[in-house]
Design an enzyme around this catalytic site. Structure first.
Site, mmCIF file in Angstrom:
data_model
loop_
_atom_site.group_PDB
_atom_site.id
_atom_site.type_symbol
_atom_site.label_atom_id
_atom_site.label_comp_id
_atom_site.label_asym_id
_atom_site.label_seq_id
_atom_site.Cartn_x
_atom_site.Cartn_y
_atom_site.Cartn_z
ATOM 1 N N HIS A 176 -6.628 93.709 -36.083
ATOM 2 C CA HIS A 176 -6.600 94.852 -37.000
ATOM 3 C C HIS A 176 -5.802 95.936 -36.252
ATOM 4 O O HIS A 176 -6.362 96.898 -35.723
ATOM 5 C CB HIS A 176 -8.029 95.306 -37.294
ATOM 6 C CG HIS A 176 -8.143 96.301 -38.407
ATOM 7 N ND1 HIS A 176 -7.050 96.860 -39.042
ATOM 8 C CD2 HIS A 176 -9.232 96.844 -39.001
ATOM 9 C CE1 HIS A 176 -7.469 97.700 -39.975
ATOM 10 N NE2 HIS A 176 -8.782 97.713 -39.972
ATOM 11 N N ARG B 60 -12.068 102.306 -46.592
ATOM 12 C CA ARG B 60 -11.311 103.314 -45.835
ATOM 13 C C ARG B 60 -9.916 102.861 -45.443
ATOM 14 O O ARG B 60 -8.973 103.639 -45.510
ATOM 15 C CB ARG B 60 -12.105 103.824 -44.647
ATOM 16 C CG ARG B 60 -12.086 102.949 -43.433
ATOM 17 C CD ARG B 60 -13.147 103.365 -42.492
ATOM 18 N NE ARG B 60 -14.435 103.400 -43.186
ATOM 19 C CZ ARG B 60 -15.393 104.297 -42.959
ATOM 20 N NH1 ARG B 60 -15.216 105.232 -42.085
ATOM 21 N NH2 ARG B 60 -16.526 104.228 -43.610
ATOM 22 N N THR B 61 -9.763 101.614 -45.053
ATOM 23 C CA THR B 61 -8.428 101.155 -44.635
ATOM 24 C C THR B 61 -7.462 101.229 -45.815
ATOM 25 O O THR B 61 -6.320 101.679 -45.678
ATOM 26 C CB THR B 61 -8.492 99.717 -44.077
ATOM 27 O OG1 THR B 61 -9.447 99.691 -43.020
ATOM 28 C CG2 THR B 61 -7.159 99.263 -43.550
ATOM 29 N N LYS C 119 -8.818 78.903 -54.192
ATOM 30 C CA LYS C 119 -8.913 77.814 -55.163
ATOM 31 C C LYS C 119 -7.693 77.730 -56.068
ATOM 32 O O LYS C 119 -7.366 76.694 -56.590
ATOM 33 C CB LYS C 119 -10.168 78.005 -56.028
ATOM 34 C CG LYS C 119 -11.434 77.651 -55.280
ATOM 35 C CD LYS C 119 -12.640 78.021 -56.096
ATOM 36 C CE LYS C 119 -13.905 77.968 -55.256
ATOM 37 N NZ LYS C 119 -14.981 78.741 -55.822
ATOM 38 N N ARG D 19 -4.528 92.641 -46.156
ATOM 39 C CA ARG D 19 -5.809 92.274 -45.526
ATOM 40 C C ARG D 19 -6.190 90.913 -46.072
ATOM 41 O O ARG D 19 -6.063 90.656 -47.278
ATOM 42 C CB ARG D 19 -6.886 93.292 -45.853
ATOM 43 C CG ARG D 19 -8.266 92.798 -45.400
ATOM 44 C CD ARG D 19 -9.288 93.865 -45.376
ATOM 45 N NE ARG D 19 -9.055 94.777 -44.258
ATOM 46 C CZ ARG D 19 -9.933 95.703 -43.874
ATOM 47 N NH1 ARG D 19 -11.073 95.844 -44.522
ATOM 48 N NH2 ARG D 19 -9.670 96.505 -42.863
#
Lengths: 309, 421
Positions: free
Chosen positions: A136, A58-59, A86, A108
């Site tokens: 957030h 959703r974000t 890595k 994010r």
């Protein structure tokens, strides 16, 4: 008055004036979103990249929609955190994207502080779409905006945030935002999921759901984030639900009608029953709708700030 | 290197001696203190300064070892050059190289590569094989080869193994050095748990993880009737526990990292990986208790906790960065920040007499005719700490690219002398 910040890294760093400006701008965008033609040319020729190192539905959609409604050019990049850890460094990844002339980065990332780290090393405007267990900010803004929309004002309202406070970026950003706007905030959950020093942020702490629900005007039920728990903080979901799950039975037994919120995605039957989620008292889908308007406001205001430079 | 040097009008720091705190001239000739007098006139290289001090050469009890295996961070020569520029004539190295120093050959490697150097390496050996915390390493053999103590560096040693190590080393008086941390409570914490860090979203480690371990290990050492040294204590409660144990007559010593004396966990909000340190930075309440511990004599020594890390391990997200910071060269400026709170004399004692007494080394005398093992510094000289003056291959210091106050101007040891103008 422009925003006081070049980036949106967290609610902790912005002023109540910034929040007010974002809300007023969002009011205008919300009106536009309800028109037949939902698109405005505000961010034409602005290129935004959505860099997601953690899963999101959703974000990501909400940001992408907000960007497209503003006529920005949008590029998406997704990668699992482990491969980035890595291989290529975060700075290299984002600099590669920026070499393609990108103006803003929505990111994010699983590491707390990753957005701040990035903002210190690259020239684009950064919007934090969730950095680990830290902040957030746009979720907190849309939550407060939804409270304002539903109850007229945030000031003086009593809000309880229920669930895994220890691993929740939503909780931390909500606490900062609601307190800045003059609300009274309480956190409620099992003691193992409540940070020992959380009361220093000006919130009350309770381990009793029923008592907290009697106290509050709004209950924000957080998702139990099993993926953030490297260890078991409670014996089972069943037992969690027994103590902290919100059911219709509890809701109906309260002396007053409260508003129920949830940042999604919902674990139906765990922190909130299906009946409650779908009830008249829940504003969960309003939160989602407001998310687009609030994110449009943030993007618009930060892009303006960027273009001023 | 000049064979003769004249140090002019330096305040001598030598507690217990009539010369203590007196301004004198010192003539160093062929590695010896040739003359100490109110005024010496010799046509030789001269060291002068506004606020010049001379003390016994400094000793560090906690330097992380990057050679063998981690030479890209610093090889032995670099490590020693950095230490010397920071004023240290001796550094006790942790065995945390790759492979770790857990045998006679490792100790001999360090001893042989470093014989008669300006800064002498005094190696600590691993307590367990490869510092894995499973089986005792060959402690006697390492002791015979010159290991000054035994430790598993930043790894916790379980109670059973610690008991064995404390008992086993009793006949040859091997010193066990513990870094107290209950790993199950620490739980990979990134910063201290407090009101200052609750906003960071980082994994938090409570002070409890340290002091619960100190408590338990004191009991074990008492049971074994063996001495124990705690390295890098950082909490108020640890200071109190050690104080109480000493009152009971227990043989326990401890040191504190310079970072824990100068900084608190309030810096966590910066997400600066150069301030990601182990032991963790704690609250101001802890910092003040550590200062008091120094003054009360509970804490015997201040260590640098110097830990070079290559940029790839530091210029990443805070969560992914390794712990550690350079500190040899910035040690004096940091220490001088404490001058008002602690007093310069006591600070110098904690890096000269204090650490030497812990590992059983003789005190260094500033006497005519004696070998010159000295550190000379100017407490008010400003200098630029930058890529040109940094002696390390690594650059992981939050103080880099800043003007620092307090400069080591000369170090003398093992018939070698370096001047830092």
């Amino acid at each position: 008055m422009p925003l006081s910040t070049k980036h949106l890294l967290g609610i902790k760093d912005i002023t109540p004036g910034d929040i007010d400006l974002i809300f007023k701008t969002a009011d205008n965008f919300k009106q536009i979103l309800n028109r037949p033609i939902k698109k405005v040319p505000s961010l034409r020729d602005v290129t935004i990249t959505n860099v997601f190192f953690e899963n999101s539905t959703r974000t990501k959609i909400s940001f992408e929609l907000a960007e497209k409604r503003l006529s920005a050019d949008v590029v998406n990049f997704s990668s699992s955190s482990s491969s980035v850890k890595k291989g290529e460094t975060l700075i290299d990844t984002v600099n590669n994207i920026l070499a393609m002339k990108v103006d803003m980065v929505v990111m994010r990332h699983p590491a707390p502080g990753a957005c701040q780290f990035l903002s210190e090393h690259i020239p684009a405007a950064i919007i934090n779409a969730g950095d680990g267990t830290h902040e957030h900010p746009t979720q907190a803004l849309l939550d407060a905006y939804s409270i304002r929309e539903k109850l007229g004002d945030v000031k003086g309202k009593k809000i309880v945030i229920v669930g895994d406070i220890l691993h929740s970026r939503v909780a931390l950003s909500n606490i900062f935002c609601l307190i800045k706007l003059g609300a009274k905030v309480r956190v409620c959950g099992p003691p193992t999921l409540i940070p020992k020093y959380i009361h220093h942020l000006g919130v009350e702490v309770s381990y009793n759901l029923r008592e907290s629900l009697e106290w509050c005007d709004i209950a924000n039920m957080l998702r139990i984030q099993l993926e953030r728990q490297d260890d078991r903080y409670f014996p089972s979901l069943r037992e969690y639900s027994l103590q902290y799950g919100l059911t219709m039975e509890i809701l109906n037994s309260l002396k007053k009608e409260i508003v129920v919120m949830h940042p999604g995605p919902i674990n139906r039957g765990v922190e909130i029953s299906s009946e409650v989620a779908d009830s008249e008292q829940a504003i969960i889908l309003n939160q989602v709708e407001n998310g687009v308007a609030v994110r449009m406001a943030v993007l618009y205001l930060l892009a303006g700030k960027k273009l001023e430079e | 290197m000049p064979t003769q040097v004249l140090i002019k009008k330096a305040t001598i720091l030598q507690p217990g001696h009539s010369r203590h705190l007196k301004k004198s001239d010192l003539l160093i000739s062929n590695g010896k203190i040739a003359k100490i007098a109110a005024s010496i006139k010799e046509d030789v290289k001269t060291i002068e300064g506004k606020d010049l001090y001379v003390s016994a050469g400094w000793m560090d009890l906690r330097t992380h070892l990057t050679d063998p295996g981690l030479e890209h961070k610093d090889d032995l020569q670099r490590l020693c050059e950095t230490a010397a520029a920071g004023g240290f004539t001796a550094i006790c190295t942790l065995p945390d190289s790759d492979p770790s120093i857990d045998s006679k050959s490792g100790i001999e490697y360090l001893r042989n590569r470093n014989s008669n150097q300006l800064t002498q390496i005094l190696p600590m050996g691993a307590l367990s094989v490869q510092t894995k915390g499973e089986n005792l390493a060959e402690l006697y053999d390492m002791h015979q080869s010159g290991a000054v103590a035994f430790t598993d560096a930043d790894h916790m040693v379980n109670s059973g193994l610690l008991r064995k190590a404390l008992m086993y080393t009793k006949p040859f008086k091997g010193l066990i050095v513990s870094f107290p941390m209950d790993m199950s409570i620490h739980h990979e914490g990134q910063v201290n748990e407090s009101e200052n860090t609750v906003t960071t979203g980082l994994k938090l480690s409570p002070a409890l993880a340290e002091y619960t371990c100190v408590k338990q290990q004191l009991d074990i050492a008492e049971y074994c009737e063996a001495p124990i040294h705690f390295s890098g204590i950082s909490t108020k409660e640890s200071v109190n526990l050690i104080k109480e144990a000493r009152k009971k007559g227990q043989e326990v010593t401890c040191d504190v990292s310079i970072f824990n004396l100068c900084l608190t966990d309030e810096v966590a909000e910066r997400f600066d990986s150069n301030l990601k340190l182990m032991p963790l930075l704690r609250t101001d309440k802890d910092r003040k208790a550590l200062i008091k511990g120094l003054k009360d004599g509970v804490i015997d020594a201040i260590c640098s906790n110097h830990h070079p890390q290559n940029v790839e391990l530091k210029k990443v997200e805070f969560d992914y960065a390794d712990f550690g910071s350079l500190s040899h060269q910035s040690f004096l400026p940091m220490m001088l920040e404490l001058e008002k709170e602690v007093g310069l004399e006591l600070l110098i004692e904690k890096i000269t007499r204090g650490p030497r007494s812990i590992i059983g080394n003789e005190e260094i005398a500033i006497e005519e005719g004696k070998a010159a093992t000295l550190t000379v510094f100017d407490s008010s000289q400003d200098w630029e700490y930058n890529s040109k003056t940094n002696k390390s291959l690594s650059s992981n210091s939050y103080l880099l690219n800043q003007t620092l106050r307090g400069k080591v101007v000369a170090v003398c040891n093992n018939n070698k002398l370096n001047l830092y103008s």
